[in-house]
Scaffold this motif. Structure first.
Motif, short mmCIF file in Angstrom:
data_model
loop_
_atom_site.label_atom_id
_atom_site.label_comp_id
_atom_site.label_asym_id
_atom_site.label_seq_id
_atom_site.Cartn_x
_atom_site.Cartn_y
_atom_site.Cartn_z
N ALA A 16 -32.24 -48.91 58.32
CA ALA A 16 -32.71 -50.19 58.84
C ALA A 16 -32.65 -50.29 60.37
N TYR A 17 -31.59 -49.81 60.99
CA TYR A 17 -31.42 -50.00 62.43
C TYR A 17 -32.17 -48.98 63.28
N THR A 18 -32.17 -47.73 62.84
CA THR A 18 -32.81 -46.68 63.64
C THR A 18 -34.23 -46.37 63.19
N GLY A 19 -34.56 -46.70 61.96
CA GLY A 19 -35.87 -46.38 61.42
C GLY A 19 -36.01 -44.93 60.98
N LYS A 20 -34.92 -44.16 61.09
CA LYS A 20 -34.96 -42.75 60.71
C LYS A 20 -34.94 -42.60 59.19
N VAL A 21 -35.72 -41.65 58.70
CA VAL A 21 -35.72 -41.37 57.26
C VAL A 21 -34.49 -40.53 56.93
N LEU A 22 -33.73 -40.99 55.95
CA LEU A 22 -32.54 -40.29 55.47
C LEU A 22 -32.74 -39.97 53.99
N TYR A 23 -31.89 -39.09 53.47
CA TYR A 23 -32.05 -38.64 52.09
C TYR A 23 -30.76 -38.76 51.31
N ASP A 24 -30.89 -38.98 50.02
CA ASP A 24 -29.77 -38.90 49.10
C ASP A 24 -29.93 -37.61 48.32
N LEU A 25 -28.83 -36.87 48.19
CA LEU A 25 -28.84 -35.58 47.51
C LEU A 25 -27.80 -35.56 46.40
N VAL A 26 -28.00 -34.65 45.46
CA VAL A 26 -26.99 -34.35 44.46
C VAL A 26 -26.66 -32.87 44.61
N GLU A 27 -25.38 -32.58 44.81
CA GLU A 27 -24.94 -31.18 44.92
C GLU A 27 -25.19 -30.49 43.60
N LEU A 28 -25.79 -29.32 43.64
CA LEU A 28 -26.06 -28.60 42.40
C LEU A 28 -24.81 -27.96 41.82
N SER A 29 -23.84 -27.66 42.66
CA SER A 29 -22.64 -26.97 42.16
C SER A 29 -21.60 -27.92 41.58
#
Length: 123
Positions: A49-62
């Motif tokens: 919201a503040y920076t406008g940068k696209v971020l990601y949510d990940l799930v660790e495979l291990s």
């Protein structure tokens, strides 16, 4: 005297849901802590919201651990071609299947079972 400064730039990467990526936790890396790099699957992309940068949510495979708000500057796509290189380069002319990696043997068995119309055994 003029000093030339070189700067490495990499193209801005965008990732989609399901992409397999390598992620490095920069803070843990620079502090010399273990467990700073892992393989994950992209679950979601969102804009901060503040920076406008696209971020990601990940799930660790291990470990199936969820990581949220991952900066794409610390992610790299793991191309399927790299993961499948052993299958693509398997020595099919070798009489000894021990010369093939387990992934290549599994893929070859699956292909042979499909060609024969037999059900593919599940592991």
């Amino acid at each position: 005297m003029t000093h030339l400064q070189t700067q490495v730039t990499r193209p801005a990467a965008t990732y989609t849901q399901g992409d397999v990526v390598l992620f490095r936790d920069a803070e843990r890396f620079w502090l010399g802590q273990s467990g700073h790099t892992f393989v994950g699957r992209v679950v979601r992309a969102w804009r901060q919201a503040y920076t406008g940068k696209v971020l990601y949510d990940l799930v660790e495979l291990s470990g199936n651990r969820h990581r949220s708000g991952i900066d794409p500057d610390y992610m790299r796509l793991l191309p399927p071609a790299d993961a499948m290189r052993d299958v693509d380069t398997a020595p099919l002319s070798e009489p000894d299947t021990g010369a093939m990696t387990p992934a290549a043997v599994a893929w070859l068995r699956q292909q042979l079972a499909q060609d024969a119309g037999l059900p593919v055994p599940r592991a």
